[in-house]
Design an enzyme around this catalytic site. Structure first.
Site, PDB file in Angstrom:
ATOM      1  N   SER A  89       0.856  -1.184   0.000  1.00  0.00           N
ATOM      2  CA  SER A  89       0.000   0.000   0.000  1.00  0.00           C
ATOM      3  C   SER A  89       0.893   1.235   0.000  1.00  0.00           C
ATOM      4  O   SER A  89       1.724   1.377  -0.895  1.00  0.00           O
ATOM      5  CB  SER A  89      -0.959  -0.035   1.199  1.00  0.00           C
ATOM      6  OG  SER A  89      -1.904   1.018   1.115  1.00  0.00           O
ATOM      7  N   THR A  90       0.764   2.124   0.983  1.00  0.00           N
ATOM      8  CA  THR A  90       1.563   3.350   0.994  1.00  0.00           C
ATOM      9  C   THR A  90       3.051   3.021   0.965  1.00  0.00           C
ATOM     10  O   THR A  90       3.543   2.252   1.784  1.00  0.00           O
ATOM     11  CB  THR A  90       1.243   4.187   2.244  1.00  0.00           C
ATOM     12  OG1 THR A  90      -0.158   4.397   2.319  1.00  0.00           O
ATOM     13  CG2 THR A  90       1.952   5.527   2.191  1.00  0.00           C
ATOM     14  N   HIS A  96      -2.401  -1.139  -3.505  1.00  0.00           N
ATOM     15  CA  HIS A  96      -3.535  -0.241  -3.300  1.00  0.00           C
ATOM     16  C   HIS A  96      -3.304   1.028  -4.117  1.00  0.00           C
ATOM     17  O   HIS A  96      -2.465   1.857  -3.774  1.00  0.00           O
ATOM     18  CB  HIS A  96      -3.674   0.130  -1.821  1.00  0.00           C
ATOM     19  CG  HIS A  96      -3.996  -1.025  -0.935  1.00  0.00           C
ATOM     20  ND1 HIS A  96      -3.885  -0.948   0.437  1.00  0.00           N
ATOM     21  CD2 HIS A  96      -4.431  -2.285  -1.203  1.00  0.00           C
ATOM     22  CE1 HIS A  96      -4.244  -2.115   0.969  1.00  0.00           C
ATOM     23  NE2 HIS A  96      -4.565  -2.938  -0.013  1.00  0.00           N
ATOM     24  N   MET A 145      -0.268   1.010   5.271  1.00  0.00           N
ATOM     25  CA  MET A 145      -1.081   1.258   6.453  1.00  0.00           C
ATOM     26  C   MET A 145      -2.155   0.185   6.576  1.00  0.00           C
ATOM     27  O   MET A 145      -2.663  -0.321   5.583  1.00  0.00           O
ATOM     28  CB  MET A 145      -1.745   2.643   6.326  1.00  0.00           C
ATOM     29  CG  MET A 145      -2.599   3.069   7.503  1.00  0.00           C
ATOM     30  SD  MET A 145      -1.603   3.456   8.959  1.00  0.00           S
ATOM     31  CE  MET A 145      -0.946   5.063   8.487  1.00  0.00           C
ATOM     32  N   ASP A 174      -4.528  -5.119   5.785  1.00  0.00           N
ATOM     33  CA  ASP A 174      -4.831  -5.939   4.614  1.00  0.00           C
ATOM     34  C   ASP A 174      -3.688  -6.921   4.388  1.00  0.00           C
ATOM     35  O   ASP A 174      -2.519  -6.539   4.363  1.00  0.00           O
ATOM     36  CB  ASP A 174      -5.022  -5.051   3.376  1.00  0.00           C
ATOM     37  CG  ASP A 174      -5.599  -5.805   2.195  1.00  0.00           C
ATOM     38  OD1 ASP A 174      -6.186  -6.891   2.406  1.00  0.00           O
ATOM     39  OD2 ASP A 174      -5.482  -5.311   1.053  1.00  0.00           O
TER      40      ASP A 174
END
Length: 370
Positions: A184-185, A211, A300, A303
């Site tokens: 993600s991030t 993401h 973050m 998931d």
């Protein structure tokens, strides 16, 4: 090789997050200001109209986070980002346009050290809309506590004679493992550090779950493909899993696999995201059991934790990125805390671990922090 952190994450204190807005559009600046002023945890310390002003104001004001437009007069956002990261490294959230050029530029900005991006406000997409405003606030708050990583070395493009594995399909009988990599991030940068290290003849297929909204995953897949000896492309409905091929889930779709072929769905978001790492991991472990390998990188939230539990339950290994090289140590930490990780390693060592387990090595738990 990944660089070490310039600065660890900012401590969460009662002090507001000090934000500098950089955009040549008066509409965009006003739209962002209105949105940020709704949150008492954010303080706007200034607004710059171009990259040159941005550099001066970063030096003078030392903001916690900068929102930085790409297309500006005198000095564009990419050049300003490079200068800021060299002179006074600062957490940056890019403002990106939903165009092909905008998405390519955004991927480059993430490699240069930007933490994340949001779509640039426009009359048709004002940041004042509830969903857009909440996303901007969330990403600024995430950026404020992210580990600040320096710019990575320029992506090395694969040129002949190295070449790639043949475009023709390799036999499914050569596929020992299916590797699901979730992020993600900070993920695009981590993927550019990881995927080029995977050897071309590896007996594994790869599914990449980042993401990211629709419109940006194609540029990321092309960037990864140019830098890697394995083939990388954005997944399409009906694609076959093949050894030496990495398929990146397109933004806005969950990626599942049925009978060796990709099935893209628009089922409801999981953990507020689509694609979701958990959705893909569950699909793969149901189809391939202990031949599934789970890899979870920076990001973050949690998931991938449920998916990791299913993979471990089936006898497959889990590899997570270590805290020192994560922009946001959320998803890997969730898996470690739950006790599902076999290997924790810096991003530059994960390709080696993937290769070892793909050839049948049995990983004992390894915690490798340098």
């Amino acid at each position: 090789m990944s660089l070490r952190p310039i600065e660890t994450k900012r401590s969460e204190t009662a002090q507001p997050i000090r934000v500098l807005i950089v955009d040549d559009s008066a509409f965009a600046r006003s739209s962002i200001e209105r949105s940020l002023k709704t949150d008492r945890k954010i303080e706007i310390v200034g607004a710059a109209k171009d990259g040159l002003e941005a550099i001066q104001m970063v030096r003078q004001l030392s903001p916690d986070v900068v929102t930085l437009d790409v297309e500006m007069p005198r000095m564009n956002g990419l050049t300003a980002l490079e200068r800021i990261m060299a002179l006074k490294p600062t957490r940056v959230v890019m403002l990106s346009s939903l165009t092909r050029q905008g998405s390519e530029t955004t991927i480059k900005a993430l490699e240069l050290g930007a933490v994340d991006f949001v779509l640039k406000p426009s009359p048709s997409n004002p940041v004042g809309r509830e969903g857009a405003a909440l996303e901007l606030l969330r990403k600024i708050k995430t950026a404020a506590v992210a580990t600040l990583l320096g710019p990575r070395p320029t992506v090395r493009l694969v040129q002949p004679p190295q070449g790639k594995a043949p475009v023709s399909r390799r036999s499914a009988s050569q596929m020992r493992k299916v590797v699901v990599i979730g992020s993600s991030t900070g993920g695009p940068r981590a993927l550019v550090d990881l995927v080029p290290g995977i050897p071309a003849e590896i007996p594994a297929a790869f599914l990449l779950i980042q993401h990211m909204p629709a419109g940006f995953t194609r540029s990321l897949s092309e960037r990864l493909d140019k830098a890697s000896v394995i083939r990388v492309r954005e997944a399409k409905h009906g694609d076959f899993l093949e050894p030496g091929l990495a398929l990146l889930a397109p933004g806005g779709f969950h990626l599942t696999v049925v009978k060796g072929r990709v099935v893209l769905t628009e089922d409801p978001p999981v953990h507020g995201v689509r694609p979701s790492v958990d959705v893909t991991m569950e699909s793969i472990v149901n189809a391939y059991g202990k031949s599934t390998v789970g890899v979870v990188l920076t990001g973050m939230g949690s998931d991938g934790t449920r998916g990791a539990s299913l993979i471990r339950g089936a006898g497959g290994p889990i590899i997570v990125q270590d805290e020192a090289t994560c922009a946001v140590y959320g998803m890997p930490k969730s898996i470690l805390d739950a006790g599902y990780a076999n290997i924790e390693a810096p991003i530059e060592e994960i390709a080696r671990h993937i290769s070892q387990v793909s050839y049948g090595a049995r990983p004992a738990y390894t915690r490798n922090i340098t």
